[in-house]
Design a protein around this motif. Sequence first.
Motif, PDB file in Angstrom:
ATOM      1  N   TYR A   1     -23.210  22.713  -6.187  1.00  0.00           N
ATOM      2  CA  TYR A   1     -21.833  23.198  -6.350  1.00  0.00           C
ATOM      3  C   TYR A   1     -20.912  22.304  -5.525  1.00  0.00           C
ATOM      4  O   TYR A   1     -20.640  22.585  -4.361  1.00  0.00           O
ATOM      5  CB  TYR A   1     -21.715  24.657  -5.899  1.00  0.00           C
ATOM      6  N   ALA A   2     -20.424  21.256  -6.118  1.00  0.00           N
ATOM      7  CA  ALA A   2     -19.618  20.260  -5.410  1.00  0.00           C
ATOM      8  C   ALA A   2     -18.324  20.833  -4.841  1.00  0.00           C
ATOM      9  O   ALA A   2     -17.761  20.269  -3.903  1.00  0.00           O
ATOM     10  CB  ALA A   2     -19.307  19.091  -6.340  1.00  0.00           C
ATOM     11  N   ASP A   3     -17.855  21.959  -5.371  1.00  0.00           N
ATOM     12  CA  ASP A   3     -16.608  22.566  -4.898  1.00  0.00           C
ATOM     13  C   ASP A   3     -16.749  23.239  -3.537  1.00  0.00           C
ATOM     14  O   ASP A   3     -15.745  23.553  -2.902  1.00  0.00           O
ATOM     15  CB  ASP A   3     -16.100  23.606  -5.899  1.00  0.00           C
ATOM     16  N   LEU A   4     -17.962  23.489  -3.098  1.00  0.00           N
ATOM     17  CA  LEU A   4     -18.164  24.169  -1.821  1.00  0.00           C
ATOM     18  C   LEU A   4     -17.812  23.247  -0.656  1.00  0.00           C
ATOM     19  O   LEU A   4     -18.175  22.077  -0.648  1.00  0.00           O
ATOM     20  CB  LEU A   4     -19.622  24.629  -1.678  1.00  0.00           C
ATOM     21  N   THR A   5     -17.100  23.786   0.307  1.00  0.00           N
ATOM     22  CA  THR A   5     -16.709  23.014   1.482  1.00  0.00           C
ATOM     23  C   THR A   5     -17.544  23.441   2.686  1.00  0.00           C
ATOM     24  O   THR A   5     -18.261  24.441   2.639  1.00  0.00           O
ATOM     25  CB  THR A   5     -15.225  23.257   1.816  1.00  0.00           C
TER      26      THR A   5
ATOM     27  N   LYS B   1     -17.571  34.626   0.615  1.00  0.00           N
ATOM     28  CA  LYS B   1     -17.015  33.289   0.377  1.00  0.00           C
ATOM     29  C   LYS B   1     -17.743  32.597  -0.763  1.00  0.00           C
ATOM     30  O   LYS B   1     -17.125  31.975  -1.628  1.00  0.00           O
ATOM     31  CB  LYS B   1     -17.118  32.437   1.639  1.00  0.00           C
ATOM     32  N   LEU B   2     -19.073  32.694  -0.748  1.00  0.00           N
ATOM     33  CA  LEU B   2     -19.852  32.056  -1.804  1.00  0.00           C
ATOM     34  C   LEU B   2     -19.582  32.692  -3.159  1.00  0.00           C
ATOM     35  O   LEU B   2     -19.491  31.983  -4.165  1.00  0.00           O
ATOM     36  CB  LEU B   2     -21.350  32.111  -1.472  1.00  0.00           C
ATOM     37  N   GLN B   3     -19.418  34.011  -3.198  1.00  0.00           N
ATOM     38  CA  GLN B   3     -19.091  34.689  -4.444  1.00  0.00           C
ATOM     39  C   GLN B   3     -17.809  34.128  -5.040  1.00  0.00           C
ATOM     40  O   GLN B   3     -17.749  33.832  -6.238  1.00  0.00           O
ATOM     41  CB  GLN B   3     -18.881  36.183  -4.202  1.00  0.00           C
ATOM     42  N   GLN B   4     -16.790  34.013  -4.226  1.00  0.00           N
ATOM     43  CA  GLN B   4     -15.502  33.518  -4.710  1.00  0.00           C
ATOM     44  C   GLN B   4     -15.601  32.094  -5.216  1.00  0.00           C
ATOM     45  O   GLN B   4     -15.098  31.776  -6.290  1.00  0.00           O
ATOM     46  CB  GLN B   4     -14.462  33.583  -3.597  1.00  0.00           C
TER      47      GLN B   4
END
Length: 61
Positions: A21-25, A42-45
């Motif tokens: 999931y490249a969008d995860l920071t 946070k991961l759910q969102q």
Amino acid sequence: MDSQRIKGNWNEMKGKLKQKYADLTDDDLKYTEGKEDELYGKLQQRMGKTKDEVRDELDKL
């Protein structure tokens, strides 16, 4: 997924999640002991999944 497993393997799991999931920071993946529910939220969102789906995803890693 229990908190002991998260705590013990978090760095490895975090890397795998970032690859998938490249969008995860780094902020999304910040783990604080005792705040697993906040992490799941946070991961759910960011992943667009339910809490159970997030848990299943972490169990697969």
